[in-house]
Scaffold this active site. Structure first.
Site, short mmCIF file in Angstrom:
data_model
loop_
_atom_site.label_atom_id
_atom_site.label_comp_id
_atom_site.label_asym_id
_atom_site.label_seq_id
_atom_site.Cartn_x
_atom_site.Cartn_y
_atom_site.Cartn_z
N GLU A 1 3.76 3.59 -18.10
CA GLU A 1 5.21 3.60 -17.94
C GLU A 1 5.92 2.86 -19.07
O GLU A 1 7.11 2.59 -18.99
CB GLU A 1 5.60 3.00 -16.58
CG GLU A 1 5.03 1.61 -16.32
CD GLU A 1 5.46 1.04 -14.98
OE1 GLU A 1 6.44 1.52 -14.40
OE2 GLU A 1 4.81 0.08 -14.52
N CYS B 1 4.05 9.45 -10.76
CA CYS B 1 4.67 8.92 -9.56
C CYS B 1 6.15 8.58 -9.79
O CYS B 1 6.83 8.09 -8.90
CB CYS B 1 3.92 7.70 -9.05
SG CYS B 1 3.75 6.40 -10.28
N HIS C 1 18.50 4.80 17.90
CA HIS C 1 17.97 5.90 18.72
C HIS C 1 18.75 7.18 18.50
O HIS C 1 18.18 8.27 18.42
CB HIS C 1 18.03 5.54 20.20
CG HIS C 1 16.88 4.71 20.63
ND1 HIS C 1 16.83 4.08 21.85
CD2 HIS C 1 15.73 4.40 20.01
CE1 HIS C 1 15.70 3.42 21.95
NE2 HIS C 1 15.01 3.59 20.85
N ASP D 1 10.38 4.14 -15.55
CA ASP D 1 10.36 3.15 -16.61
C ASP D 1 10.04 3.76 -17.97
O ASP D 1 10.60 3.36 -18.98
CB ASP D 1 9.34 2.04 -16.28
CG ASP D 1 9.95 1.02 -15.33
OD1 ASP D 1 11.12 0.66 -15.52
OD2 ASP D 1 9.27 0.60 -14.38
C1 PEP Z 1 8.27 4.25 -12.40
O1 PEP Z 1 8.55 3.33 -13.17
O2 PEP Z 1 8.37 5.46 -12.70
C2 PEP Z 1 7.79 3.96 -11.04
C3 PEP Z 1 7.37 4.92 -10.24
O3 PEP Z 1 7.78 2.67 -10.63
P1 PEP Z 1 9.07 1.84 -10.16
O4 PEP Z 1 10.17 2.85 -9.90
O5 PEP Z 1 8.62 1.11 -8.94
O6 PEP Z 1 9.32 0.96 -11.31
MG MG Z 2 7.94 1.28 -12.94
#
Ligand code: PEP
Ligand code: MG
Length: 566
Positions: free
Chosen positions: A428, A499, A186, A452
């Site tokens: 990736e 991502c 909290h 990756d």
């Molecule tokens: C990545 O590989 O860039 C990714 C977003 O996935 P993770 O980090 O979960 O491997």
């Molecule tokens: Mg990855």
């Protein structure tokens, strides 16, 4: 310097005010007038409720509705008939009100404290807070008036209870230091809601610090600087001012579209790891979820989650997002993500081995149950499926065939789902970059996982410090991969997002804009920063930067140049 946990970002420079714990001593005695003692207890409860209502109202103004609800929850706890009846029973047996209250609360506190669950332990902290307040009322001890603290006060306490927080005037309290608490306690939640820098879990803070001494609270690094010199104070004053300025500037981007200075629009989503994070994405002004890592559902347990369990989690996230996109990545285990009960064999090269989509395609029942759960959730929002670690077109085809099979089962059972659910590829691996032209013909979207992609392109393990110097998304090879993936996706008319962590890097942003990325997916805390950085460039400026960078030969040249312009 004292070290603790940085629980609320920012810098506080001020004078210590030690909040001593009450000494709630009393002599337990046997009561003869039971009715009068029970009435005394009820009066104390009534006074507690009145005081708590006032505190909740104050908290609603200073910290917001959610925090006020924590206090209002205290009224619910004290009104719980189980608690009141038991205490009155003890009094009926001759125990004085103070001892009866203490005994009953201590019993519940010890039960709740024993669990590993953060939420239940938090309930024990609530009970301690209520017990202290009730005993104070019964003993006629008045509360410490935090509301009277002068400007520039750094509060130091064993823990910051919601009732204490209610008295905090944000203008005067510049920092909080406690001896207990974690990121999720909290104290932390309240400090963050009130935007007061806080360092928690500083061992013996109460005895090491004394009222009136000057300290600096670094809520980011979790440090308390004692006896700071004029030079150090000047340094932290500059840091504090820069921090506050940036925060104010970033807030200007809340609710605004994500667009370049020349008007090109982009999508700005968040990466999440649980349905709860979807709420954080919305609160951070994310425009959707570009990566839902589903591994959390499979970890910290001893067997696979059922289809229904998964469906509930995906559906919850979709409902929180209310129609905003939700890209759910299918299970990405293996490599650095271990799940002991799956019994994966030890491999010489786990990152190159039997993992992610490879494992899922060979464990069809498990994979089908996840796909069915995702499809069922697609009836509740804009849900999309994404396969990790794709290296060959056949893997995408096999995955898509399983999606069709899963659709067949759901149709047969008349279960609703989105027939046109988009199926995308997480690009990736080096292979997926090289065959991005082929994949783009069969995928509905791409999302570039630079974490990756960097490792697989550079053939280098980011965890190995000997080769760490190679691990950079600014390597010409990785930049060419990224540019190619985006170009191939664009040529086939499919959206291409990113991502991986690089999507939030200010140095990468103009390059991605120039290459034609359509969606950035970043952690919730980076949303406004990324929007600001996108807004800073016109498309023509970004193109000029990219042209220069793509003509460079080494990573150092690229980084030196980008550092000089962002
Ligand atoms: C990545 O590989 O860039 C990714 C977003 O996935 P993770 O980090 O979960 O491997
Ligand atoms: Mg990855």
């Amino acid at each position: 310097m004292l070290k603790g946990i940085g629980a609320s970002e920012g810098y506080g420079i001020g004078k210590v005010l030690i909040i001593e714990e009450h000494t709630l001593e009393y002599t337990p005695h046997t009561v003869s007038d039971v009715d009068a003692e029970q009435q005394r207890y009820r009066d104390a409860v009534a006074a507690f409720i009145e005081q708590t209502r006032e505190q909740a109202a104050a908290l609603r103004v200073s910290a917001g509705a959610k925090e006020a609800e924590i206090m209002e929850g205290h009224i619910g706890i004290i009104n719980d008939p189980a608690m009141g009846t038991e205490i009155e029973k003890l009094i009926a047996g001759g125990t004085c009100a103070e001892a009866a209250t203490e005994q009953m609360f201590d019993m519940f506190i010890s039960i709740f404290s024993m669990t590993d669950d953060d939420m239940t332990r938090q309930r024990a902290a609530d009970l301690k807070d209520i017990k202290t307040a009730l005993l104070s009322i019964l003993l006629g001890i008045s509360e410490v008036k935090i509301s009277d603290a002068p400007a520039g006060t750094v509060l130091v306490a064993k823990e910051v209870t919601p009732s204490m927080t209610a008295g905090i005037n944000k203008e005067n309290i510049v920092g909080i230091i406690t001896e207990t608490g974690s990121q999720t306690s909290h104290s932390a939640i309240l400090a963050r809601a009130m935007e007061i820098p806080a360092v928690l879990s500083v061992p013996n803070a109460l005895s090491k610090l004394s009222s009136g001494e000057q300290v600096i609270v670094d809520g980011k690094l979790g440090e308390v600087i004692t006896a700071p010199s004029a030079e150090v104070i000047a340094d932290y004053t500059a840091r504090r001012d820069a921090f506050l300025r940036e925060k104010r500037e970033l807030e200007l981007y809340r609710g605004k579209p994500t667009a370049s200075a020349s008007g090109e629009q982009y999508e700005l989503c968040c990466n999440i790891g649980s349905p709860k994070d979807a709420g954080k994405a919305i609160a951070a002004d994310g425009e959707g979820v570009g990566l839902f890592r589903t591994e959390f559902l499979f970890m910290d347990r001893t067997s696979l989650p059922s289809e229904d369990e998964q469906f509930e989690a995906y559906k919850a996230a979709a409902q929180i997002l209310k129609g905003k996109p939700l890209i759910i990545r299918t299970l990405d285990i293996g490599g650095d993500k271990e799940i002991p009960y799956l019994g994966l064999e030890k491999e010489e090269n786990p990152f190159m081995g039997f993992r992610a989509i490879r494992y899922c395609l060979k464990n069809r029942e498990m994979f089908l149950s996840q796909i069915k759960a995702i499809l069922r959730a697609s009836a509740f929002g804009d849900v999309r499926i994404m396969f990790p670690l794709i290296t060959a077109v056949e893997e995408l085809r096999e995955g898509c065939a399983l999606v069709e099979e899963a659709k067949g089962y759901l149709r047969a059972s008349s279960i609703a789902f989105n027939e046109d659910i988009p199926v995308g590829v997480m690009t990736e691996t080096a292979a997926s970059g090289v065959i991005a032209d082929l994949l783009a013909k069969e995928a509905d979207f791409f999302s570039i996982g630079t974490n990756d992609l960097t490792g697989y392109t550079m053939a280098c393990d980011r965890g190995n410090s000997d080769v760490g110097y190679l691990y950079s998304p600014f390597q010409p090879s990785v930049l060419r991969m990224i540019r190619r993936i985006i170009a191939c996706g664009t040529a086939e008319g499919i959206p291409v997002g990113m991502c991986g962590e690089a999507a939030a890097n200010p140095m990468m942003i103009p390059l991605l804009m120039s290459f034609g990325l359509t969606e950035f997916s970043v952690s919730a805390v980076s949303v406004l920063k990324v929007r600001k950085n996108i807004n800073k460039w016109t498309k023509a400026e970004a193109d000029a930067v990219a042209e220069k960078v793509m003509a460079m030969t080494t990573e150092k040249e690229v980084v030196d140049y980008l550092q000089s312009i962002v």
